[in-house]
Design a protein around this motif. Structure first.
Motif, short mmCIF file in Angstrom:
data_model
loop_
_atom_site.label_atom_id
_atom_site.label_comp_id
_atom_site.label_asym_id
_atom_site.label_seq_id
_atom_site.Cartn_x
_atom_site.Cartn_y
_atom_site.Cartn_z
N LEU A 66 57.47 37.05 30.29
CA LEU A 66 56.37 36.34 30.93
C LEU A 66 56.54 36.36 32.44
N VAL A 67 55.51 36.83 33.15
CA VAL A 67 55.50 36.86 34.61
C VAL A 67 54.31 36.03 35.07
N PHE A 68 54.56 34.81 35.55
CA PHE A 68 53.47 33.88 35.85
C PHE A 68 53.59 33.33 37.26
N SER A 69 52.48 33.36 37.97
CA SER A 69 52.45 32.81 39.32
C SER A 69 51.98 31.36 39.30
N THR A 70 52.40 30.63 40.32
CA THR A 70 51.93 29.27 40.55
C THR A 70 51.12 29.29 41.83
N GLN A 71 49.87 28.84 41.76
CA GLN A 71 49.04 28.81 42.97
C GLN A 71 48.96 27.38 43.48
N GLY A 72 48.90 27.27 44.82
CA GLY A 72 48.81 25.94 45.41
C GLY A 72 50.01 25.10 45.01
N VAL A 80 54.65 42.08 27.21
CA VAL A 80 54.70 41.65 28.61
C VAL A 80 53.38 40.96 28.92
N VAL A 81 53.45 39.68 29.30
CA VAL A 81 52.26 38.90 29.62
C VAL A 81 52.35 38.43 31.06
N TYR A 82 51.26 38.57 31.81
CA TYR A 82 51.27 38.12 33.20
C TYR A 82 50.08 37.21 33.48
N GLY A 83 50.31 36.25 34.37
CA GLY A 83 49.25 35.40 34.91
C GLY A 83 49.26 35.55 36.41
N SER A 84 48.19 36.10 36.98
CA SER A 84 48.23 36.52 38.38
C SER A 84 47.00 36.06 39.13
N GLN A 85 47.19 35.50 40.32
CA GLN A 85 46.07 35.09 41.16
C GLN A 85 45.76 36.14 42.22
N THR A 86 46.77 36.71 42.83
CA THR A 86 46.56 37.67 43.91
C THR A 86 47.05 39.07 43.59
N GLY A 87 47.51 39.29 42.37
CA GLY A 87 47.90 40.63 41.96
C GLY A 87 49.39 40.88 41.89
N ASN A 88 50.22 39.96 42.42
CA ASN A 88 51.66 40.21 42.42
C ASN A 88 52.26 40.18 41.02
N ALA A 89 51.90 39.17 40.21
CA ALA A 89 52.42 39.10 38.85
C ALA A 89 51.93 40.29 38.03
N LYS A 90 50.70 40.68 38.25
CA LYS A 90 50.15 41.86 37.56
C LYS A 90 50.96 43.10 37.90
N ARG A 91 51.25 43.27 39.18
CA ARG A 91 52.00 44.45 39.62
C ARG A 91 53.39 44.50 38.98
#
Length: 603
Positions: free
Chosen positions: A115-121, A67-78
């Protein structure tokens, strides 16, 4: 009569093995412990992969799910953590990795990956995911015929490039020959409505494709127990202080903004934090805004509405459960349909993307309802509005200094639009809290925004506006621990007289040597605007010397412009004073980011 605590059961290891285990786990971070617990549990059931350099029969070489995550504000991490815990509990070995800690050389050998990845901006990866995303999308990515994968993207539909990183990874992995286990899911800010079904699919897919081990109850693992209070069960934190940081209106000088310093009690919560962490706040919508929505739609706030298995009066839905201050594309699309507005329909077309972005960034739900009348039933309104989400605030204190407290620096969003008052949900909620009130809070750890492990390292802190908040905590912590490294703060805001946040604290720290350098940029105090990036360029030689000497660089604040401008200034400074090309200077910054020496907390 006091009860005697039961004796702890003896460790099921001989003393020499216990000593080896202590030596093995010493210094491991949470990700290392997660992997080790999964490995040990897998060995217990005979399915763990062998350690590097060892041989094991094929029957013992089944790999855990990654399980791999990319997180800016913690949501993907959670979400990544939730999936790893669920897999482990159901007997499926799993390892959890943050994107910047994933060894890219292992990708070619992966068999099952989530893969759980966030998109910022607008289409950017989170800071911790940049290197891995570039690798997978780049020419060096290997062919992956043996990989089975699934992707969950997180984003904000108010941006045109909604969930772009998740989409790009999903398409790229397929083009490399990997097999998609089930369709990619894209989650808007109402994350759970999409992430919960995705988690169920992921767990089912993992159980079906990997040989299961005995359930977690039969295996001792090293996963830490979750705290009693968290995102889903916030702690009601009493307000100890609510003080203005900017100067009030006066005849000659006044601040354009209301920025406040809040002190909240964590006593009795069991919550703890490190400098760089954030405090999650569950707000309530402004009462005047709730009444305006009800009046505009001619709805009865006492009418009971059922949604998602919950029944509440409409007034409570609008006050505590649903977003009103953030206008979303899905709601706008539904309102365009109900109102029959041609103007709104045009905004939803590709040619209207720019106008749509502007509208979503500047208007709230009430503005849409008033400008384009439509008939909404209570049930339809509750179903269409996005669930209220917590807001994250960088913590402006260190527990080594303040104990069981957390301090916040909050810019009160309070403005007029077309003659009507508008507010931000959380900032207005916090600004109105008195010492008789309480705030529902939880801790959101930010492992990527940490002080150097070596207290002798220098640090450069770049934080204009409320971005200065975590650096107050940094300095408190470095003072309490007696760190010998130098501290340099670069701060900016519109006006010196009215907007110098924590002015007396910084000046005192400078006088007594706790702060070694302070550079200021007050943009509106002269004809030509000056920002923090200009100060960095002016001090480029000194900045480069600090970086070459091992300094850590931190940036906190606005992601849309400031963070990009500061990144550019850092690149120019390194190139100019290091004798490097622009490309090599950019690579140097990227290297620093991977080393944890260049960290950003931007929003």
């Amino acid at each position: 009569m006091s009860a005697t605590a039961p004796a702890a059961p003896p460790a099921p290891l001989p003393p020499d093995k216990t000593e080896l285990l202590q030596r093995l786990t010493e210094g491991l971070d949470a990700n290392g412990l997660w992997w080790l617990s999964g490995y040990a549990a897998g060995r217990a059931s005979g399915i763990a992969a062998p350690l590097p350099g060892t041989d094991a029969p094929p029957s013992q070489q089944a790999q855990p799910a990654t399980v791999v995550y990319g997180s800016q504000t913690g949501n993907a991490k959670r979400i990544g953590e939730a999936l790893a815990r669920k897999l482990e509990a159901d007997g499926v070995p799993a390892r959890l990795l943050r994107a910047d800690r994933y060894p890219t050389r292992e990708l070619k050998d992966e068999r099952q990956m989530f893969l759980v990845f966030s998109t910022q901006g607008d289409g950017e990866p989170s800071d911790d995911a940049r290197a891995l995303v570039e690798f997978i999308l780049g020419k060096r990515a290997p062919k992956l015929p043996g990989l089975h994968f699934a992707v969950l993207g997180l984003g904000d539909s108010s941006y045109p490039e909604f969930c772009a990183i998740g989409r790009q990874l999903d398409e790229r992995l397929e083009s490399l020959g990997a097999t998609r286990m089930f369709a990619r899911a894209d989650a808007d800010l109402d994350i759970e409505t999409v992430s919960d079904p995705w988690l169920q699919q992921a767990n089912a897919a993992a159980r079906e494709s990997l040989p299961a081990r005995p359930p977690r109850a039969t295996v001792t693992t090293l996963h830490p127990a979750p705290p009693a209070f968290g995102r889903d069960r916030p702690f009601p934190s009493p307000v100890l202080a609510n003080l203005p940081l900017t100067a009030p209106a006066g005849p000659r000088h006044r601040s354009d903004r209301d920025i406040r310093h809040l002190e909240l009690s964590l006593e009795g919560s069991g919550l703890s934090y490190e400098p760089g962490d954030a405090l999650g706040v569950w707000p309530e919508n402004p009462p005047a805004l709730v009444e305006a929505v009800l009046d505009t739609l001619s709805l009865d706030g006492d009418s009971v509405v059922g949604h998602g298995g919950t029944e509440l009066p409409l007034h409570q839905w609008l006050s505590r459960k649903l977003e009103l201050t953030r206008l979303t594309r899905p709601f706008l699309a539904r309102h365009a349909e109900l109102s029959g507005s041609e103007a709104l329909q045009n905004l939803l077309q590709p040619a209207g993307a720019s106008g749509l972005s502007t509208l979503l960034a500047t208007h709230q739900t009430i503005d849409l309802l008033q400008a384009h009348p439509a008939h909404w039933t209570p049930e339809a309104l509750v179903a269409a509005l996005r669930p209220l989400a917590p807001r994250l605030y960088s913590i402006a204190s260190s527990q080594k200094e303040v104990g069981e407290e957390a301090h916040l620096t909050v810019a009160h969003v309070d403005y007029r639009l077309e003659g009507q008052q508008r507010w931000g949900a959380a900032s207005h909620f916090l600004a109105g809290r008195s010492d008789e009130g309480a705030v529902p809070v939880y801790i959101e750890a930010n492992e990527r925004f940490r002080l150097p492990a070596d207290p002798a390292r220098d640090i450069v802190m770049i934080g204009p506006g409320t971005g200065v908040a975590p650096f107050r905590g940094f300095l408190q912590d470095r003072t309490a621990t007696g760190a010998s490294g130098r501290n340099w703060l670069v701060f900016g805001n519109p006006h010196l007289r009215t907007d110098f946040l924590y002015q007396t604290e910084w000046q005192q720290a400078l006088r007594d040597g706790r702060l070694d350098r302070l550079d200021l940029a007050f943009s509106r105090d002269q004809a030509e605007k000056v920002y923090v990036q200009q100060r960095l360029l002016e001090q480029g030689r000194r900045l480069h010397e600090w970086i070459e000497g091992g300094a850590h660089v931190y940036v906190c604040g606005d992601a849309s412009r400031m963070a990009r401008d500061v990144h550019e200034a850092l690149t120019v400074a390194i190139a100019t004073h290091g004798g490097l090309s622009r490309e090599d200077a950019a690579a140097r910054l990227e290297e620093m980011q991977q080393q944890g020496r260049y960290a950003r907390d931007v929003y």
